[in-house]
Design an enzyme around this catalytic site. Sequence first.
Site, PDB file in Angstrom:
ATOM      1  N   ILE A 104       0.282  13.464   8.483  1.00 40.42           N
ATOM      2  CA  ILE A 104       0.419  14.705   9.273  1.00 40.42           C
ATOM      3  C   ILE A 104       1.908  14.991   9.463  1.00 40.42           C
ATOM      4  O   ILE A 104       2.630  14.125   9.963  1.00 40.42           O
ATOM      5  CB  ILE A 104      -0.237  14.560  10.666  1.00 40.42           C
ATOM      6  CG1 ILE A 104      -1.706  14.134  10.553  1.00 40.42           C
ATOM      7  CG2 ILE A 104      -0.122  15.869  11.440  1.00 40.42           C
ATOM      8  CD1 ILE A 104      -2.363  13.860  11.908  1.00 40.42           C
ATOM      9  N   GLY A 119       0.898   9.102   9.924  1.00 36.61           N
ATOM     10  CA  GLY A 119       0.759   9.070   8.455  1.00 36.61           C
ATOM     11  C   GLY A 119       1.108  10.369   7.782  1.00 36.61           C
ATOM     12  O   GLY A 119       2.258  10.814   7.778  1.00 36.61           O
ATOM     13  N   ALA A 171      12.715  20.145  -4.914  1.00 36.33           N
ATOM     14  CA  ALA A 171      13.933  19.454  -4.450  1.00 36.33           C
ATOM     15  C   ALA A 171      15.190  20.007  -5.115  1.00 36.33           C
ATOM     16  O   ALA A 171      16.288  19.856  -4.596  1.00 36.33           O
ATOM     17  CB  ALA A 171      13.813  17.961  -4.720  1.00 36.33           C
ATOM     18  N   LYS A 217       7.438   2.397  12.184  1.00 36.27           N
ATOM     19  CA  LYS A 217       7.498   2.843  13.602  1.00 36.27           C
ATOM     20  C   LYS A 217       7.971   1.742  14.537  1.00 36.27           C
ATOM     21  O   LYS A 217       8.658   2.006  15.514  1.00 36.27           O
ATOM     22  CB  LYS A 217       6.146   3.370  14.076  1.00 36.27           C
ATOM     23  CG  LYS A 217       4.988   2.435  13.863  1.00 36.27           C
ATOM     24  CD  LYS A 217       4.033   3.020  12.884  1.00 36.27           C
ATOM     25  CE  LYS A 217       3.391   1.911  12.073  1.00 36.27           C
ATOM     26  NZ  LYS A 217       2.820   2.394  10.833  1.00 36.27           N
ATOM     27  N   GLY A 272     -11.584  -2.948   6.216  1.00 36.58           N
ATOM     28  CA  GLY A 272     -10.158  -2.988   5.890  1.00 36.58           C
ATOM     29  C   GLY A 272      -9.305  -2.059   6.735  1.00 36.58           C
ATOM     30  O   GLY A 272      -8.131  -1.858   6.448  1.00 36.58           O
ATOM     31  N   LYS A 279       4.657   4.818  18.216  1.00 31.33           N
ATOM     32  CA  LYS A 279       4.690   6.205  17.718  1.00 31.33           C
ATOM     33  C   LYS A 279       5.019   7.175  18.848  1.00 31.33           C
ATOM     34  O   LYS A 279       5.751   8.148  18.647  1.00 31.33           O
ATOM     35  CB  LYS A 279       3.339   6.541  17.071  1.00 31.33           C
ATOM     36  CG  LYS A 279       3.066   5.708  15.814  1.00 31.33           C
ATOM     37  CD  LYS A 279       1.611   5.798  15.385  1.00 31.33           C
ATOM     38  CE  LYS A 279       1.319   4.933  14.171  1.00 31.33           C
ATOM     39  NZ  LYS A 279      -0.102   4.757  13.921  1.00 31.33           N
ATOM     40  N   THR A 336       0.824  -1.211   0.000  1.00 30.94           N
ATOM     41  CA  THR A 336       0.000   0.000   0.000  1.00 30.94           C
ATOM     42  C   THR A 336       0.860   1.264   0.000  1.00 30.94           C
ATOM     43  O   THR A 336       0.689   2.147  -0.856  1.00 30.94           O
ATOM     44  CB  THR A 336      -0.904  -0.005   1.256  1.00 30.94           C
ATOM     45  OG1 THR A 336      -1.634  -1.226   1.261  1.00 30.94           O
ATOM     46  CG2 THR A 336      -1.866   1.159   1.256  1.00 30.94           C
ATOM     47  N   GLU A 345       9.225  10.665   8.633  1.00 25.17           N
ATOM     48  CA  GLU A 345       7.969  11.407   8.835  1.00 25.17           C
ATOM     49  C   GLU A 345       6.757  10.487   8.790  1.00 25.17           C
ATOM     50  O   GLU A 345       5.790  10.670   9.548  1.00 25.17           O
ATOM     51  CB  GLU A 345       7.850  12.495   7.750  1.00 25.17           C
ATOM     52  CG  GLU A 345       6.646  13.380   7.881  1.00 25.17           C
ATOM     53  CD  GLU A 345       6.651  14.206   9.171  1.00 25.17           C
ATOM     54  OE1 GLU A 345       7.466  15.131   9.275  1.00 25.17           O
ATOM     55  OE2 GLU A 345       5.825  13.924  10.058  1.00 25.17           O
ATOM     56  N   GLY A 363      -3.035   5.046   5.135  1.00 26.57           N
ATOM     57  CA  GLY A 363      -3.542   5.051   3.770  1.00 26.57           C
ATOM     58  C   GLY A 363      -2.407   5.287   2.784  1.00 26.57           C
ATOM     59  O   GLY A 363      -1.367   5.847   3.133  1.00 26.57           O
TER      60      GLY A 363
HETATM   61  N1  HSE Z   1      -2.588   0.739  12.012  1.00 24.17           N
HETATM   62  C1  HSE Z   1      -2.336   2.133  12.161  1.00 24.17           C
HETATM   63  C2  HSE Z   1      -3.605   2.850  12.576  1.00 24.17           C
HETATM   64  C3  HSE Z   1      -1.827   2.802  10.932  1.00 24.17           C
HETATM   65  O1  HSE Z   1      -4.660   2.237  12.701  1.00 24.17           O
HETATM   66  O2  HSE Z   1      -3.527   4.045  12.802  1.00 24.17           O
HETATM   67  C4  HSE Z   1      -0.403   2.551  10.708  1.00 24.17           C
HETATM   68  O3  HSE Z   1       0.343   2.939  11.794  1.00 24.17           O
END
Ligand code: HSE
Length: 436
Positions: A136, A134, A33, A105, A187, A205, A13, A129, A302
């Site tokens: 942000i 994600g 860049a 992470k 999903g 995180k 993904t 990052e 995502g």
């Molecule tokens: N599985 C994580 C979440 C996303 O549900 O936020 C990837 O870190």
Amino acid sequence: MESIKVALLGTGTAGGGTFRVLARNQEEITRRAGRAIEISLVGARDPGRARRVVGEGVRIEPDLLRAATDPAVEIVVELIGGQERARELVLAAIAAGKHVVTANKALLAHHGNEIFAAAQAAGVTVAFEAAVAGGIPIIKALREGLSGNRIEWIAGIINGTSNFILSEMRDRAVTFEAALARAQALGYAEADPSFDVEGIDAAHKLSILSAIAFGIPMQFSKIYTEGITRLTAADIRYAEELGYRIKLLGIARRSAAGIEMRVHPTLIPTRRLIANVEGVMNAVLVQADAVGVTLYYGAGAGAEPTASAVVADLVDVTRLHTADPENRVPHLAFQPNALASTPILPMSEVRTSYYLRLQVLDQPGVLADITRILADRSISIEAFLQKEPRAGQAEADIVVLTHQTLEKHVDAAIASIEALATVLGRVTRIRVEALG
Ligand code: HSE
């Protein structure tokens, strides 16, 4: 100028999203860049599948170690996930003089100190990052945007799956199990959802955020971690009646005695913006001395939100590729020789407020016993809710909100309350944060 060559490890993904975003926005990315960023090599164990993702014209290497150390590339993007294999590949890439971009992470939480030390010694950069929240840009904000501040605390909704489940439990008044089943059907949750719902992903995180905010090494093992699996629809409803919403928060706070690092369900006043972050979205609230409170909101997972962060790191790394390593932004925001050994507080020394729910026999003296136990430990009550017993039943639910106190005092009070003959079963304890 010649393009900078990148090896992409993993075409799932996040990898597919990164390839697509780089291709689609190539012209603007090059203008930013200063030179084109080109994925010239893809490392993938299933070359057929990788070919379908990246199309013709890109070399595919089924041996990931070869891809990570290929002499023609300058940056390696690690998007395979997992720990041991990823660690091996990242360290090999660093040893071969490559800069690394990763979204991993778990890798950083467990092996970050080793990886950053290796990168420092080799004079290369490891950018991450995409590893937290994600799309942000929270790493950039903490490491650079807020570098004039003393950061006081961070409170984040940093697991979208858990947040989705809590939103479902509230909106549809369903059980944890039913909400999880829906998250899986859509999903959002993995077949094995334990990393998400047990708070482990959020703790990974939080260890990264804490290091960057406070200039301390990564210390995942010292984070108190409690997930959302034991929350009931009743707790969510009672919290609402008291003006609160329950969120799984990652909290890192500096206090006089040390640093608190904890992940647990938390009651937040409904009027706070962060209490209204719903579904799979993420948000991180940061309190810092000069700027005050800032809030960062967006998609925490995502394909393209993750790609947004990965590509931003690629742009950064491309810009600093020619800079003297001594003058680069440090990996963990603070210079590596200036990390602090501030103690991480055990949970017993954490000071916060509490929601306690207990089931009692509806008879005289029960409340007096409970309030005496709390008073004996100097725990002051802020609000109180007693629900009528259901028809034909002798048990009533009682909810107590306390003022701030030390966790160890609440532990002792809960033990005494549970020992009362009039109290049935275990006391439910959820921590409360005003986040003011
Ligand atoms: N599985 C994580 C979440 C996303 O549900 O936020 C990837 O870190």
